[in-house]
Enzyme design. Structure first.
Site, PDB file in Angstrom:
ATOM      1  N   TRP A  28       9.185   6.619   1.463  1.00  0.00           N
ATOM      2  CA  TRP A  28       9.948   5.850   0.504  1.00  0.00           C
ATOM      3  C   TRP A  28      11.153   5.516   0.778  1.00  0.00           C
ATOM      4  CZ3 TRP A  28       7.097   3.756  -3.221  1.00  0.00           C
ATOM      5  CH2 TRP A  28       6.095   4.654  -3.763  1.00  0.00           C
ATOM      6  N   ASP A  83       0.027   5.737  -1.139  1.00  0.00           N
ATOM      7  CA  ASP A  83      -0.814   6.800  -1.252  1.00  0.00           C
ATOM      8  C   ASP A  83      -1.944   6.540  -0.843  1.00  0.00           C
ATOM      9  OD1 ASP A  83       1.662   7.759  -2.155  1.00  0.00           O
ATOM     10  OD2 ASP A  83       0.677   8.596  -3.868  1.00  0.00           O
ATOM     11  N   MET A  87       1.076  -1.167  -0.116  1.00  0.00           N
ATOM     12  CA  MET A  87       0.098  -0.068   0.063  1.00  0.00           C
ATOM     13  C   MET A  87       0.919   1.214   0.000  1.00  0.00           C
ATOM     14  SD  MET A  87      -2.375   1.480   3.196  1.00  0.00           S
ATOM     15  CE  MET A  87      -3.805   0.410   2.941  1.00  0.00           C
ATOM     16  N   GLN A 129      -3.239   3.102  -3.258  1.00  0.00           N
ATOM     17  CA  GLN A 129      -2.218   2.587  -4.243  1.00  0.00           C
ATOM     18  C   GLN A 129      -1.952   1.299  -3.679  1.00  0.00           C
ATOM     19  OE1 GLN A 129      -0.382   4.497  -7.174  1.00  0.00           O
ATOM     20  NE2 GLN A 129      -2.605   4.776  -7.037  1.00  0.00           N
ATOM     21  N   ARG A 170       0.794  14.176 -12.754  1.00  0.00           N
ATOM     22  CA  ARG A 170       0.005  13.082 -11.915  1.00  0.00           C
ATOM     23  C   ARG A 170      -0.814  13.700 -10.900  1.00  0.00           C
ATOM     24  NH1 ARG A 170       5.533  11.325 -11.318  1.00  0.00           N
ATOM     25  NH2 ARG A 170       6.324  11.580  -9.393  1.00  0.00           N
ATOM     26  N   ASP A 171      -1.371  12.792 -10.207  1.00  0.00           N
ATOM     27  CA  ASP A 171      -2.267  12.957  -9.035  1.00  0.00           C
ATOM     28  C   ASP A 171      -3.147  13.933  -8.919  1.00  0.00           C
ATOM     29  OD1 ASP A 171      -0.152  10.967  -8.596  1.00  0.00           O
ATOM     30  OD2 ASP A 171       1.097  12.399  -7.425  1.00  0.00           O
ATOM     31  N   PHE A 218      -2.066   5.297 -11.277  1.00  0.00           N
ATOM     32  CA  PHE A 218      -1.405   6.062 -10.199  1.00  0.00           C
ATOM     33  C   PHE A 218      -2.468   6.910  -9.219  1.00  0.00           C
ATOM     34  CE2 PHE A 218       3.488   6.585 -11.180  1.00  0.00           C
ATOM     35  CZ  PHE A 218       3.440   5.406 -11.341  1.00  0.00           C
ATOM     36  N   GLU A 227       4.256  16.087  -5.902  1.00  0.00           N
ATOM     37  CA  GLU A 227       3.574  14.772  -6.055  1.00  0.00           C
ATOM     38  C   GLU A 227       2.073  15.109  -4.923  1.00  0.00           C
ATOM     39  OE1 GLU A 227       5.890  11.217  -6.748  1.00  0.00           O
ATOM     40  OE2 GLU A 227       6.304  11.613  -4.737  1.00  0.00           O
TER      41      GLU A 227
END
Ligand code: FRU
Length: 496
Positions: A291, A17, A15, A33, A136-137, A77, A203
């Site tokens: 991360w 975001d 898992m 995610q 993205r996002d 994503f 992000e």
């Protein structure tokens, strides 16, 4: 290793975001995610869980899979959800060999989703300076009958750099889009632009109005650490209070350009996403992980979890975070003590545990240091493993130290100096230190000064590491200490 009780984690696999956080059809939905096949990042799916109260979650079948050309490279994503005409829509980033574009999926029952075949924000709608390689996002919101979304991505300034020579500056931006029907979109303008080292991007941008204040949230990659001790993690999550102009597509930050406030000072907090509850509360949840760290639960076949959802408020020019009030329904067996003097180290009868909620008010009197040791191993002796939270009055900072934790976590990126100790500025207005600590087996969420400061960190300790101690370097008065055990959240319900 034990799975957290309160916090959402994948039934199995990976898992990251939070995605599509919304109250719809009478319950909260939280997508995420997900790689269902391994406890490692892989081609992204959207996992899906629902809850009546933000505390007890039920897993539903995977909502989105990488099964089309447009998500065929790296998957589906991050993105967000919105309701329209009784249906639930997801706007997410598809990653294909052509790049990253925004896709739409729709559901009538809130469980199974059908994807539109082509991107709704594709190449034709890229923001100025955006390449489509990092784009993205999308985070949706509605205002006065229109739909908007903010999208993060790269940005190449058009004008050549000073000196006449054009330099390849790789910047990042958050772009605003508008739509009347979620299908036809138009670009409105850039809300935020900046340059991050290593060409990182903003992000998971987010926008929410909290107590009448416009707040922009983003997760910039590789933000350099500053003198205040902020941005010590590899990537950070920041917020900017300001004023949003939807017509012109502008965001004017209160602190001026280029100033970011760290949203959480702990080791594990990223990609926060907000939603507004039916009763108007601003809610937020984040990925409780960073991360490029070792992840001890991999050996058990799962990795990654969320924070407990938080309520946001905006008071005194600051965003404040508190665990959602629904948590209090699960308080049981309250233990504690009030109005006593602590000088040195002490434990309080009944105050122990690894799934509990602790409220503490301390008058620092003349002391310069007060703290707690948590997740203490059984037995005695000074070498027992534990995690320490300490208020350092001289430096006006709260220090979270997991260097003596039972299981050490290492940083796998040389861009991060280490991940044992984090320091956050906390200036008390008087001598009163107010803390709230949420312990949930492998995690600790700290809220100080009514939520003006928070620190969120993973802690891996065996199930019997439940000791709690207080310490100070001179007499302090413990005005109140209450430890609520948390019961009745129950075991996890699996996908049907
Ligand atoms: C942030 C992020 C997002 C992306 C997702 C991929 O953690 O990198 O930008 O959409 O994770 O899983």
């Amino acid at each position: 290793m034990t799975r957290p009780v309160l916090r959402l984690k994948p039934p199995t696999g990976w898992m990251n975001d939070p995605n599509g956080f919304i109250h719809s059809g009478g319950r909260y939905h939280l997508f995420y995610q997900h790689n269902p096949y391994a406890p490692r990042w892989g081609r992204m799916h959207w996992g899906h869980a629902v809850s009546d109260d933000l505390i007890r979650w039920e897993h539903l079948p995977v909502a989105l899979r990488p099964d089309s050309f447009w998500d065929g490279a790296l998957g589906c994503f991050s993105g967000s959800a919105i309701e329209r005409g009784g249906e639930l829509y997801l706007l997410y980033t598809g990653v294909s060999i052509l790049g990253q574009y925004q896709m739409l999926a729709r559901s009538g029952d809130g469980v199974s989703f059908s994807k539109r075949r082509r991107p709704v924000i594709g190449r034709r709608l890229l923001p100025p300076g955006g390449s489509g390689r990092a784009f993205r996002d999308p985070k949706l919101f509605e205002r006065d009958g229109a739909f908007y979304c903010v999208v993060g991505g790269d940005w190449k300034p058009e004008a050549p750099a000073a000196g006449g020579r054009s330099r390849a500056v790789r910047g990042t931006q958050v772009s605003l889009y508008r739509s009347d029907d979620l299908v036809e979109w138009r670009y409105v303008g850039p809300l935020l632009r900046g340059v991050l080292p290593d060409g990182g991007v903003f992000e998971c941008p987010d926008y929410i109005r909290v107590d009448g204040k416009d707040v922009l949230i983003a997760s910039p990659m590789h933000l350099p650490r500053n003198d205040e001790g902020e941005f010590e993690n590899l990537h950070s999550t920041v917020y900017l209070p300001g004023a949003l102009d939807l017509e012109r597509g502008l965001f004017e930050p209160d602190d001026g350009p280029g100033v970011y406030r760290e949203l959480d000072g702990g080791t594990d907090f990223y990609a926060a996403q907000t939603t507004t509850a039916p009763d108007g509360r601003a809610l937020m949840v984040a990925w409780m992980q960073m991360w490029k760290r070792t992840m001890p639960t991999e050996a058990e076949g799962w990795a990654g979890a969320m924070t407990v959802p938080r309520e946001l408020s905006y008071e005194g020019g600051r965003l404040r975070q508190r665990p959602v009030r629904e948590l209090e329904r699960y308080w049981a067996d309250t233990a504690g003590a009030a109005d006593f003097v602590l000088d040195g180290t002490a434990s309080v009868p009944g105050v122990r545990g690894n799934v509990c909620d602790i409220e503490l008010t301390v008058d620092m009197m003349g002391a310069s240091e007060f703290g707690l040791r948590l997740f203490i191993a059984p037995g005695d002796g000074p070498d027992r493993s534990c995690v320490t939270l300490r208020y350092d009055r001289k430096n006006a900072s709260l220090v979270l130290d997991r260097s003596r934790a039972a299981v050490r976590i290492a940083s796998l990126d040389k861009g991060e100096a280490g991940c044992d100790v984090r320091t956050t500025r906390l200036k008390l207005s008087g001598a009163l230190l107010r803390l709230r600590l949420l312990l949930d087996r492998n995690g600790l969420e700290v809220f100080a000064d009514g939520g003006a400061v928070s620190m969120t960190s993973l802690v891996y300790a065996p199930e019997d590491h439940t000791g709690i101690e207080l310490f100070s370097d001179a007499p302090v008065r413990v005005v109140e200490l209450r430890r609520h055990a948390i019961e009745g959240v129950g075991t996890e319900r699996s996908p049907r």
